[in-house]
Scaffold this motif. Structure first.
Motif, PDB file in Angstrom:
ATOM      1  N   PHE A 327      17.846  -1.390  56.084  1.00  0.00           N
ATOM      2  CA  PHE A 327      17.823  -1.246  54.770  1.00  0.00           C
ATOM      3  C   PHE A 327      17.357  -0.575  54.076  1.00  0.00           C
ATOM      4  N   GLU A 328      17.122   0.922  54.525  1.00  0.00           N
ATOM      5  CA  GLU A 328      16.926   1.630  53.090  1.00  0.00           C
ATOM      6  C   GLU A 328      18.208   2.305  53.589  1.00  0.00           C
ATOM      7  N   LYS A 329      18.241   2.412  54.323  1.00  0.00           N
ATOM      8  CA  LYS A 329      20.352   3.141  54.973  1.00  0.00           C
ATOM      9  C   LYS A 329      20.977   2.231  53.960  1.00  0.00           C
ATOM     10  N   GLU A 332      20.509   2.690  50.152  1.00  0.00           N
ATOM     11  CA  GLU A 332      20.319   4.328  48.480  1.00  0.00           C
ATOM     12  C   GLU A 332      21.606   5.045  48.658  1.00  0.00           C
ATOM     13  N   ASN A 333      22.577   4.676  49.091  1.00  0.00           N
ATOM     14  CA  ASN A 333      24.477   4.661  47.522  1.00  0.00           C
ATOM     15  C   ASN A 333      24.082   3.584  46.739  1.00  0.00           C
ATOM     16  N   ARG A 334      23.325   2.341  46.834  1.00  0.00           N
ATOM     17  CA  ARG A 334      23.568   1.305  46.180  1.00  0.00           C
ATOM     18  C   ARG A 334      23.113   0.782  45.991  1.00  0.00           C
ATOM     19  N   PRO A 335      22.427   1.483  44.808  1.00  0.00           N
ATOM     20  CA  PRO A 335      21.554   0.268  43.935  1.00  0.00           C
ATOM     21  C   PRO A 335      22.025   0.074  42.856  1.00  0.00           C
ATOM     22  N   GLN A 342      18.004  -5.206  49.132  1.00  0.00           N
ATOM     23  CA  GLN A 342      16.984  -4.626  48.306  1.00  0.00           C
ATOM     24  C   GLN A 342      15.415  -5.448  48.169  1.00  0.00           C
ATOM     25  N   LEU A 343      16.166  -6.933  48.595  1.00  0.00           N
ATOM     26  CA  LEU A 343      15.177  -7.849  48.524  1.00  0.00           C
ATOM     27  C   LEU A 343      14.021  -8.063  49.769  1.00  0.00           C
ATOM     28  N   ASP A 344      15.663  -7.917  50.702  1.00  0.00           N
ATOM     29  CA  ASP A 344      15.281  -7.580  52.454  1.00  0.00           C
ATOM     30  C   ASP A 344      14.369  -6.559  52.341  1.00  0.00           C
ATOM     31  N   PHE A 345      14.381  -5.298  51.620  1.00  0.00           N
ATOM     32  CA  PHE A 345      12.977  -4.483  52.251  1.00  0.00           C
ATOM     33  C   PHE A 345      11.973  -4.648  51.590  1.00  0.00           C
ATOM     34  N   TYR A 362      11.133  -5.463  42.700  1.00  0.00           N
ATOM     35  CA  TYR A 362      11.576  -5.547  41.680  1.00  0.00           C
ATOM     36  C   TYR A 362      11.100  -5.529  40.553  1.00  0.00           C
ATOM     37  N   ASN A 363      10.592  -4.909  40.012  1.00  0.00           N
ATOM     38  CA  ASN A 363      10.622  -3.741  38.759  1.00  0.00           C
ATOM     39  C   ASN A 363      11.989  -3.158  38.218  1.00  0.00           C
ATOM     40  N   TYR A 364      12.775  -2.514  39.323  1.00  0.00           N
ATOM     41  CA  TYR A 364      13.958  -1.777  38.914  1.00  0.00           C
ATOM     42  C   TYR A 364      14.686  -2.801  39.192  1.00  0.00           C
ATOM     43  N   LEU A 365      14.696  -4.164  39.978  1.00  0.00           N
ATOM     44  CA  LEU A 365      16.236  -4.861  40.077  1.00  0.00           C
ATOM     45  C   LEU A 365      15.897  -5.900  38.916  1.00  0.00           C
ATOM     46  N   LEU A 366      14.717  -6.020  38.436  1.00  0.00           N
ATOM     47  CA  LEU A 366      14.521  -7.016  36.906  1.00  0.00           C
ATOM     48  C   LEU A 366      15.172  -6.253  35.670  1.00  0.00           C
ATOM     49  N   GLN A 367      16.020  -5.132  36.428  1.00  0.00           N
ATOM     50  CA  GLN A 367      15.926  -4.175  34.589  1.00  0.00           C
ATOM     51  C   GLN A 367      17.793  -4.205  34.937  1.00  0.00           C
TER      52      GLN A 367
END
Length: 482
Positions: A327-329, A332-335, A342-345, A362-367
């Motif tokens: 999931f991280e891979k 990692e190049n698709r933020p 990212q939710l699944d990770f 979650y904090n990153y995605l909410l922004q």
């Protein structure tokens, strides 16, 4: 050349139809990931290399690699000359437009004017429209593919482009494939009109196979849709046929793997995905699918691994590690564009009691801004559930309300509503004077257009929390609207 002349050139450049004037820019897309996907596409597909080289030139220019971008455009031009000699002029419109833009970024303004002159001559011969753009089916189709490969918020616009291309050239296989693909993807989102009606992508994928009976990618996409409608036997035949026709095409391998995972054959799915990964080792899509396969195995094990002494416990720990790794891979190049990865990770982190790591995601995605409404709602839903797990009910209410306020009728929105209702009812059962619960019901009624019920709830909320500005503002807005 003076600044005035440069400004005049820019006005002309903005009239072009090419990657530089189509919607996605670097703040909306993950450039490194797109670059990798385009390079993989060039390796895998001989037929559509000009398209990939054109988009690769755009990406390289955005990253400041202008010399490399010029080389990409030379490859695109060479491919078009060798493979479309009789249609070269019409097909070169996008390439020449991209040349003009790259040279503009390089400050080589004489070259810019040279390509604008070439475009003007071509467009005079092929259109009565713009001085610098002939809106041919190729232009519409290529724009559709560019938008489709960029980010999900551009899918609707991509669909319109393919429709326009097909209006003028209804039997073109590639525009039919593009239209089928975008329909397929839009049908996956629960809030889209395409999701609610009969599946148009099934009809469109069958149309592709009428035009090209050996189109293996259309076969596996159709198989996945048929599987969804419990037509598994026909789906399996299509998957097997596609794997015979294109045993080494990563696009076929990855969709076939999804089919096998969904019928419960995780071993076969992983085998196909690992084969595809050998061909395109940096594919984020493949890593995400492998992660989903290991997650399926993990969920099957969970009920047996409640004790450290259980032999399944060690295997569970290994599967958690594998899920996280893949999931991280995958992101990692698709933020910017890998929301569900990212939710699944984060979900696996929660399962593994890594709460700080999950919270960081979650904090990153909410922004994030400018994303699809379903994705915004999914983030709010998962963040809210996480806050409930932390026993932070007020934070959970805030996230669920944010998801509910995104006016888009999706499963995620319904789940935000369900959780809000449950929390508000629970709070009122504990305390009949709970202002927060009345406020929640007020917002729910307001969003449903039930103004009188909303006013009643906000008035009750203000009885028990008289200075609350949020409730006062909502109440004022409602009274003015009646």
């Amino acid at each position: 050349m003076s600044n005035t002349q440069k400004d005049l050139l820019k006005v002309k450049l903005d009239q072009l139809q090419c990657h530089f004037t189509w919607a996605p820019q670097k703040e909306n897309i993950d450039l490194d990931d797109m670059k990798q996907r385009l390079q993989d596409s060039i390796k895998a597909s001989v037929k559509y290399q000009a398209r990939s080289y054109n988009q690769l030139a755009f990406v390289n220019c955005l990253q400041g690699n202008c010399e490399e971008a010029i080389q990409n455009l030379k490859e695109a031009e060479k491919f078009l000359r060798e493979n479309h000699e009789h249609e070269f002029e019409k097909r070169s419109i996008i390439t020449y437009g991209n040349y003009a833009w790259v040279y503009y970024h390089m400050g080589q303004l004489t070259e810019v004017q040279s390509y604008l002159d070439k475009l003007e001559m071509i467009c005079k011969r092929h259109t009565n429209g713009s001085q610098y753009t002939a809106m041919t089916p190729d232009v519409y189709g290529e724009k559709g593919w560019s938008l489709l490969s960029s980010a999900s918020q551009y899918y609707e616009e991509a669909m319109e482009c393919f429709k326009r291309a097909l209006e003028e050239d209804p039997d073109d296989t590639e525009w039919n494939v593009g239209y089928a693909t975008v329909l397929f993807r839009l049908e996956e989102f629960s809030g889209t009109p395409e999701n609610r009606g009969p599946s148009e992508s099934v009809k469109q994928l069958r149309r592709v196979l009428e035009l090209d009976p050996d189109h293996s990618v259309a076969m596996v996409l159709l198989a996945l849709k048929l599987q969804q409608f419990n037509q598994k036997e026909e789906g399996l035949k299509l998957v097997e046929q596609a794997l015979q026709i294109s045993p080494d095409l990563p696009y076929v391998l990855r969709y076939a793997a999804i089919f096998y995972r969904k019928v419960g054959d995780v071993v076969k799915a992983v085998e196909l995905l690992k084969k595809a990964l050998e061909i395109t080792p940096c594919s984020t899509f493949l890593h995400y699918q492998i992660g989903q396969c290991y997650r399926t195995k993990l969920y099957q094990l969970i009920k047996y691994s409640s004790s450290n002494h259980n032999p399944a416990f060690q295997q569970k720990a290994e599967l958690v590690t594998l899920c996280k790794c893949h999931f991280e891979k995958a992101f990692e190049n698709r933020p910017l564009t890998s929301i569900y990865q990212q939710l699944d990770f984060a979900g696996i982190c929660l399962l593994n009691e890594e709460y700080l790591k999950a919270e960081e995601i979650y904090n990153y995605l909410l922004q994030l801004e400018g994303i699809r409404p379903e994705n915004r709602q999914a983030i709010c839903l998962q963040a809210g559930l996480f806050e409930l797990k932390k026993r932070s009910e007020l934070n959970a209410i805030s996230h669920f309300l944010e998801g509910l306020k995104v006016q888009y009728d999706s499963i995620q929105q319904k789940n935000c509503r369900k959780n809000l209702k449950k929390i508000a009812e629970r709070r009122l059962s504990r305390n009949s004077r709970d202002s927060k619960a009345f406020g929640v019901f007020g917002f729910m009624h307001q969003l449903d257009g039930e103004k009188h019920e909303a006013i009643e709830c906000f008035e009750k909320a203000l009885q028990f929390d008289p200075g609350n500005e949020e409730y006062l503002s909502a109440l004022c807005e409602l009274r003015l609207s009646i």
